[in-house]
Motif scaffolding. Structure first.
Motif, PDB file in Angstrom:
ATOM      1  N   MET A 129       0.788  -1.222   0.195  1.00  0.00           N
ATOM      2  CA  MET A 129       0.088  -0.068   0.062  1.00  0.00           C
ATOM      3  C   MET A 129       0.926   1.253  -0.015  1.00  0.00           C
ATOM      4  SD  MET A 129      -3.199  -0.400   0.222  1.00  0.00           S
ATOM      5  CE  MET A 129      -4.210  -1.893  -0.226  1.00  0.00           C
ATOM      6  N   THR A 131      -0.311   4.233  -0.390  1.00  0.00           N
ATOM      7  CA  THR A 131      -1.143   5.118   0.269  1.00  0.00           C
ATOM      8  C   THR A 131      -0.709   5.108   1.554  1.00  0.00           C
ATOM      9  OG1 THR A 131      -2.879   3.398   0.199  1.00  0.00           O
ATOM     10  CG2 THR A 131      -2.884   4.931  -1.695  1.00  0.00           C
ATOM     11  N   TYR A 215     -17.646   7.378   4.437  1.00  0.00           N
ATOM     12  CA  TYR A 215     -16.787   6.088   4.589  1.00  0.00           C
ATOM     13  C   TYR A 215     -15.386   6.328   4.688  1.00  0.00           C
ATOM     14  CZ  TYR A 215     -14.957   1.717   2.525  1.00  0.00           C
ATOM     15  OH  TYR A 215     -14.097   0.730   2.458  1.00  0.00           O
ATOM     16  N   VAL A 283      -5.084   9.999   1.939  1.00  0.00           N
ATOM     17  CA  VAL A 283      -6.323  10.614   1.518  1.00  0.00           C
ATOM     18  C   VAL A 283      -6.756  11.523   2.808  1.00  0.00           C
ATOM     19  CG1 VAL A 283      -8.216   8.956   2.581  1.00  0.00           C
ATOM     20  CG2 VAL A 283      -8.633  10.198   0.523  1.00  0.00           C
TER      21      VAL A 283
ATOM     22  N   GLY B 119     -13.106  -4.007   0.601  1.00  0.00           N
ATOM     23  CA  GLY B 119     -12.692  -2.565   0.710  1.00  0.00           C
ATOM     24  C   GLY B 119     -11.199  -2.338   0.462  1.00  0.00           C
ATOM     25  N   LEU B 120     -10.689  -3.444  -0.162  1.00  0.00           N
ATOM     26  CA  LEU B 120      -9.136  -3.134  -0.238  1.00  0.00           C
ATOM     27  C   LEU B 120      -8.725  -2.075  -1.364  1.00  0.00           C
ATOM     28  CD1 LEU B 120      -6.589  -4.300   0.998  1.00  0.00           C
ATOM     29  CD2 LEU B 120      -6.326  -5.960  -0.813  1.00  0.00           C
ATOM     30  N   ALA B 122     -10.351   0.440  -2.077  1.00  0.00           N
ATOM     31  CA  ALA B 122     -10.507   1.839  -1.380  1.00  0.00           C
ATOM     32  C   ALA B 122      -9.234   2.097  -0.620  1.00  0.00           C
ATOM     33  CB  ALA B 122     -11.728   1.940  -0.540  1.00  0.00           C
ATOM     34  N   TRP B 123      -8.821   1.172   0.047  1.00  0.00           N
ATOM     35  CA  TRP B 123      -7.515   1.637   0.820  1.00  0.00           C
ATOM     36  C   TRP B 123      -6.465   1.880  -0.391  1.00  0.00           C
ATOM     37  CZ3 TRP B 123      -6.436  -2.662   4.906  1.00  0.00           C
ATOM     38  CH2 TRP B 123      -7.138  -2.777   5.796  1.00  0.00           C
ATOM     39  N   ALA B 124      -6.341   1.224  -1.391  1.00  0.00           N
ATOM     40  CA  ALA B 124      -5.340   1.167  -2.359  1.00  0.00           C
ATOM     41  C   ALA B 124      -5.316   2.677  -3.228  1.00  0.00           C
ATOM     42  CB  ALA B 124      -5.420   0.274  -3.489  1.00  0.00           C
ATOM     43  N   CYS B 125      -6.529   3.227  -3.109  1.00  0.00           N
ATOM     44  CA  CYS B 125      -6.781   4.408  -3.883  1.00  0.00           C
ATOM     45  C   CYS B 125      -6.382   5.820  -3.094  1.00  0.00           C
ATOM     46  CB  CYS B 125      -7.845   4.968  -4.199  1.00  0.00           C
ATOM     47  SG  CYS B 125      -8.429   6.198  -5.122  1.00  0.00           S
ATOM     48  N   PRO B 126      -5.168   6.703  -3.613  1.00  0.00           N
ATOM     49  CA  PRO B 126      -4.693   7.657  -2.853  1.00  0.00           C
ATOM     50  C   PRO B 126      -5.653   8.864  -2.824  1.00  0.00           C
ATOM     51  CG  PRO B 126      -3.408   7.508  -4.632  1.00  0.00           C
ATOM     52  CD  PRO B 126      -4.423   6.552  -4.663  1.00  0.00           C
ATOM     53  N   TYR B 127      -6.558   8.780  -3.683  1.00  0.00           N
ATOM     54  CA  TYR B 127      -7.596  10.022  -3.904  1.00  0.00           C
ATOM     55  C   TYR B 127      -8.712  10.098  -3.104  1.00  0.00           C
ATOM     56  CZ  TYR B 127      -4.155  10.443  -7.507  1.00  0.00           C
ATOM     57  OH  TYR B 127      -2.916  10.434  -8.358  1.00  0.00           O
ATOM     58  N   GLY B 128      -9.166   8.741  -2.565  1.00  0.00           N
ATOM     59  CA  GLY B 128     -10.337   8.585  -1.975  1.00  0.00           C
ATOM     60  C   GLY B 128     -11.648   8.533  -2.832  1.00  0.00           C
ATOM     61  N   ALA B 129     -11.288   8.029  -4.106  1.00  0.00           N
ATOM     62  CA  ALA B 129     -12.287   8.176  -5.036  1.00  0.00           C
ATOM     63  C   ALA B 129     -13.279   7.031  -4.936  1.00  0.00           C
ATOM     64  CB  ALA B 129     -11.635   8.009  -6.405  1.00  0.00           C
ATOM     65  N   ARG B 130     -13.061   5.757  -4.076  1.00  0.00           N
ATOM     66  CA  ARG B 130     -13.975   4.758  -4.135  1.00  0.00           C
ATOM     67  C   ARG B 130     -14.633   4.744  -2.645  1.00  0.00           C
ATOM     68  NH1 ARG B 130     -12.544  -0.226  -6.833  1.00  0.00           N
ATOM     69  NH2 ARG B 130     -11.902   0.374  -8.920  1.00  0.00           N
ATOM     70  N   GLU B 131     -16.066   4.568  -2.601  1.00  0.00           N
ATOM     71  CA  GLU B 131     -16.719   4.557  -1.467  1.00  0.00           C
ATOM     72  C   GLU B 131     -17.541   3.162  -1.489  1.00  0.00           C
ATOM     73  OE1 GLU B 131     -18.550   8.027  -0.285  1.00  0.00           O
ATOM     74  OE2 GLU B 131     -16.839   9.270  -0.971  1.00  0.00           O
ATOM     75  N   MET B 132     -17.411   2.532  -0.170  1.00  0.00           N
ATOM     76  CA  MET B 132     -18.273   1.311  -0.091  1.00  0.00           C
ATOM     77  C   MET B 132     -19.732   1.809   0.287  1.00  0.00           C
ATOM     78  SD  MET B 132     -17.939  -1.983   0.659  1.00  0.00           S
ATOM     79  CE  MET B 132     -16.354  -2.361   1.999  1.00  0.00           C
ATOM     80  N   MET B 139     -18.491  -1.612  -3.702  1.00  0.00           N
ATOM     81  CA  MET B 139     -17.601  -0.579  -3.922  1.00  0.00           C
ATOM     82  C   MET B 139     -18.330   0.019  -5.137  1.00  0.00           C
ATOM     83  SD  MET B 139     -15.283   0.833  -2.380  1.00  0.00           S
ATOM     84  CE  MET B 139     -14.687  -0.314  -1.379  1.00  0.00           C
TER      85      MET B 139
END
Lengths: 290, 251
Positions: A129, A131, A215, A283, B119-120, B122-132, B139
């Protein structure tokens, strides 16, 4: 990161279980019959129980079989494949040891390798990760593997190996904390790079997108738990590493061994809680938080 | 397959102009409106009229204050949605193959029927573009309105993402960023379009146009012409207020 109890329980218990599988697989101890049954039952309970705990974390566990398909690219998929392969191989190996009184050595070694492969895959889920700078280090898999082997040796009654490996794991734990505390700054990700507004001046988060939580904030911006991080680190290190080593150094008895195991597990649970609670996701920068 | 394509024929994406965005959140509303009743599961809200409302959004607008070393502070409104990265870290971590990047146009999508809600990504995205989504437990992410842009049942003018269609200040632009001749590519070249978090190595397709320097009234010469007339003529109150001031002083 939000410290989900299911994930903390899973990584701690399954790490121990797969560690015990490793030592059973290489024949240390090489007991058969009823004694072997108890050892294998503990290993299956820890590893299998951990896997079931992790399923509670999923939104749709009924689609779980699909998680075995993407092993080419995904560490989570690799973990699932390796975990089930370990349980299957060690199940077969256990039948030989418990009921037939025979030890299939190559099968045991294969199971031992798969068990540590599973722990490596678990660690790589976090270490990959970018991030979460605190996790993205070679020390993360090193710590997970040494803890699994050390805790496994403790459960398997391999006192000398447990002593060596717990000291190694303790040193890696300290190194991991040391580098983790510097990782976010070293990652070069800042509010300036997140917004691209750095050249214009000093940036401050003026208003979040919504007045309520969401979330992303619940899952990735966990700021409550860090208040007591220092005290918890001391407790985790004392119970997880120092006390078990001291208990193993005094002449061995089953009571002392059991106390060492309980203390180790409690300490590692605390350390694993910190593993998540202290981890900062980039983030958070968009929300002016870390 | 959650491996990324080595090359996409087109790179459909957004160019967001931080100079003209007024922070009205119309794109947020139109995005939620379109996407809650079209592609995939609805975008649910939890406790929408209660004390702590929360919900799933594919597009959110942040606001930042930028304080230059000299001069007045500026307010920058900052819409953020999926950047449809070339090197999307969210895709490769997916254990089920639910997340994928399309070879033909580069859009990153989620097959919700295969999502286990781990939810993995969403963890991998640095921009917070994915929401559960808390109701559907799958997702959710920006689809670039894949059900609008190719939809021949819509008038041609509407075949753009809902956020772009609705933006009243023309701060959002949609097009093919792989084509150097496209309007969006020319805009990026002319205005110095930038990547967010380039050090993360995600190679985002969406670009942001930096805000221009605002007028500096405090540093302009012109203000001096009027300044004498605007200067306060007296510091002492007169008339009734002057009497009141003295009366209160004597008390």
């Amino acid at each position: 990161m939000h410290p989900a109890p299911s994930i903390i329980a899973f990584t701690t218990l399954s790490g121990l279980g797969f560690g015990l599988f490793f030592w059973l697989g290489i024949g240390m101890p090489g007991s058969t019959g009823m004694v072997a049954f108890v050892f294998f039952a503990i290993a299956f309970a820890l590893a299998g129980g951990g896997l079931i705990a992790s399923a509670f974390h999923l939104g749709h566990p009924e689609r779980g079989l699909l998680a075995f398909t993407q092993w080419r690219s995904s560490w989570l998929s690799r973990e699932a494949v390796l975990a089930v392969a370990t349980l299957a191989v060690m199940g077969l190996y256990a039948i030989g040891r418990i009921f037939l009184g025979t030890t299939w050595v190559p099968l045991g070694w294969l199971g031992a390798a798969l068990a540590q492969g599973t722990v490596l895959a678990t660690a790589m889920i976090y270490a990959q990760m970018k991030t979460v700078p605190r996790w993205r280090s070679i020390l993360t898999p090193a710590l997970f593997l040494s803890l699994s082997l050390g805790g496994g040796a403790l459960l398997a009654g391999q006192v000398t190996w447990a002593l060596i490996l717990l000291v190694v794991a303790g040193a890696l734990q300290l190194a991991w904390w040391w580098q983790g505390d510097r990782a976010f700054a070293a990652s070069c990700t800042t509010m300036a790079s997140a917004t691209g507004l750095g050249a214009a001046g000093q940036i401050r988060a003026f208003e979040p997108p919504h007045t309520g939580p969401n979330y992303l904030l619940r899952e990735m911006v966990h700021v409550i738990g860090r208040k007591h991080a220092r005290k918890l680190r001391i407790m985790a290190f004392g119970m997880g590493y120092v006390l078990p080593v001291v208990l193993l150094l005094i002449p061995f008895s089953h009571v002392m061994g059991a106390l060492a195991v309980i203390s180790h597990v409690a300490g590692i649970l605390a350390a694993r809680w910190l593993f998540f609670a202290e981890a900062e996701h980039v983030v958070g920068l968009y929300y002016g938080k870390r | 397959m959650t491996s990324l394509p080595t090359h996409t024929q087109r790179k459909l994406g957004l160019v967001i102009d931080l100079d003209t965005c007024v922070g009205c959140h119309a794109c947020v509303v139109s995005c939620k409106g379109w996407n809650t009743e079209n592609y995939g599961a609805p975008l649910s809200d939890q406790d929408p009229y209660g004390a702590e409302p929360s919900g799933t959004f594919l597009n959110r607008v942040h606001s930042y204050e930028v304080q230059p070393t000299d001069g007045a502070a500026q307010l920058v409104h900052f819409p953020k949605s999926c950047l449809h990265c070339d090197n999307a870290p969210c895709v490769t971590v997916c254990p089920t193959g639910a997340s994928y990047k399309r070879q033909e146009d580069g859009i990153v999508l989620v097959n919700e029927d295969a999502c286990i809600g781990c939810g993995l990504c969403a963890w991998a995205c640095p921009y917070g573009a994915r929401e559960m989504d808390m109701a559907a437990k799958v997702m959710k992410k920006c689809t670039l309105c894949v059900d609008r842009i190719y939809n021949e049942n819509l008038p041609e003018v509407d075949r753009v993402p809902a956020c772009v269609r609705t933006c009243p200040s023309n701060a959002r632009h949609f097009g093919d960023l792989a084509d150097p001749g496209s309007a969006v590519s020319q805009l990026v070249a002319a205005r110095g379009g930038m990547d967010l978090m380039p050090e993360q190595g995600t190679a985002p397709v969406n670009k942001y146009l930096p805000p221009r320097i605002k007028d500096r009234l405090d540093q302009s010469d012109q203000i001096d012409i009027l300044a004498p007339f605007l200067a306060p003529v007296t510091d002492q109150p007169k008339g009734f207020l002057g009497w009141l001031d003295k009366a209160l002083d004597r008390l």
